[in-house]
Design an enzyme around this catalytic site. Structure first.
Site, mmCIF file in Angstrom:
data_model
loop_
_atom_site.group_PDB
_atom_site.id
_atom_site.type_symbol
_atom_site.label_atom_id
_atom_site.label_comp_id
_atom_site.label_asym_id
_atom_site.label_seq_id
_atom_site.Cartn_x
_atom_site.Cartn_y
_atom_site.Cartn_z
ATOM 1 N N GLY A 58 0.839 -1.200 0.000
ATOM 2 C CA GLY A 58 0.000 0.000 0.000
ATOM 3 C C GLY A 58 0.866 1.239 0.000
ATOM 4 N N GLN A 59 0.221 2.329 0.055
ATOM 5 C CA GLN A 59 0.839 3.646 -0.017
ATOM 6 C C GLN A 59 1.964 3.832 0.996
ATOM 7 O OE1 GLN A 59 -2.081 6.236 1.478
ATOM 8 N NE2 GLN A 59 -1.421 8.020 0.312
ATOM 9 N N LYS A 60 1.686 3.453 2.238
ATOM 10 C CA LYS A 60 2.648 3.770 3.295
ATOM 11 C C LYS A 60 3.868 2.869 3.274
ATOM 12 C CE LYS A 60 -0.816 5.850 6.187
ATOM 13 N NZ LYS A 60 -2.144 5.276 6.307
#
Ligand code: G3D
Length: 168
Positions: A58-60
């Protein structure tokens, strides 16, 4: 020799990417932990073709060098948790930003509305609208519901991915 097609799997944390990958590769569910770095695996589609699926997290958890993996990417599979519509606006932003990358221009998109086994899951039409999919008129895209946990709709989804790649 087999043709190997690179596919990128992404989505917000908890969408079910690790479960999906594990399900594809081994046919059973393994205990997942938040994605660190990349999980990668190969799925034999038929005698001639296999898909190498990169879970870039994911993004993080994305690492700075993730763009390196986009060079040979022939399709993007974006997984969303259809039982948690509250995160769809966040997913919409992440997807939009990701697709704005020059390296992904024209690359087809498959959205997987995961966790369809849960009673509160929202429809693919709703997800399609919330993710703004109709605005992606410059690339082929498709949305299908699946359950990574139950193994429902996965084979079909990746056959559709290979069809999208052939069409594009
Ligand atoms: P991620 O890799 O995208 O971060 P995971 O997501 O694969 O770790 O999945 C997050 C949680 O959702 C896990 O539950 C997992 O079992 C669950 N999950 C994944 N796919 C499905 C599905 O199709 N249906 C249902 N009902 N649950 C699913 P835990 O409890 O381990 O956090």
């Amino acid at each position: 020799m087999k043709a190997v097609i690179q596919v990128i799997l992404m989505g917000l944390d908890s969408a079910g990417k690790s479960t999906l990958l594990a399900r594809l590769l081994t046919g059973k569910v393994v205990k997942t932990s938040p994605t660190v770095g990349f999980n990668v695996g190969t799925l034999d589609l038929d005698k001639k073709t296999s898909l190498t699926v990169w879970d870039i997290g994911g993004q993080k958890s994305m690492r700075p060098n993730w763009r390196y993996y986009l060079d040979d990417c022939k399709a993007l599979v974006f997984v969303v948790d259809s039982s948690d519509p509250s995160r769809l606006p966040e997913a919409q932003k992440v997807l939009k930003k990701f697709l704005s990358d020059e390296k992904l221009r024209g690359v087809p998109l498959m959205v997987l509305a995961n966790k369809k086994d849960l009673p509160n899951s929202v429809t693919i039409r709703e997800i399609s609208n919330q993710l703004d999919l109709p605005s992606y008129s410059d690339r082929l895209w498709e949305i299908q519901a699946c359950s990574a946990l139950k193994g429902l709709g996965l084979q079909q989804a990746f056959i559709s991915v290979s069809k999208l790649i052939k069409k594009s």
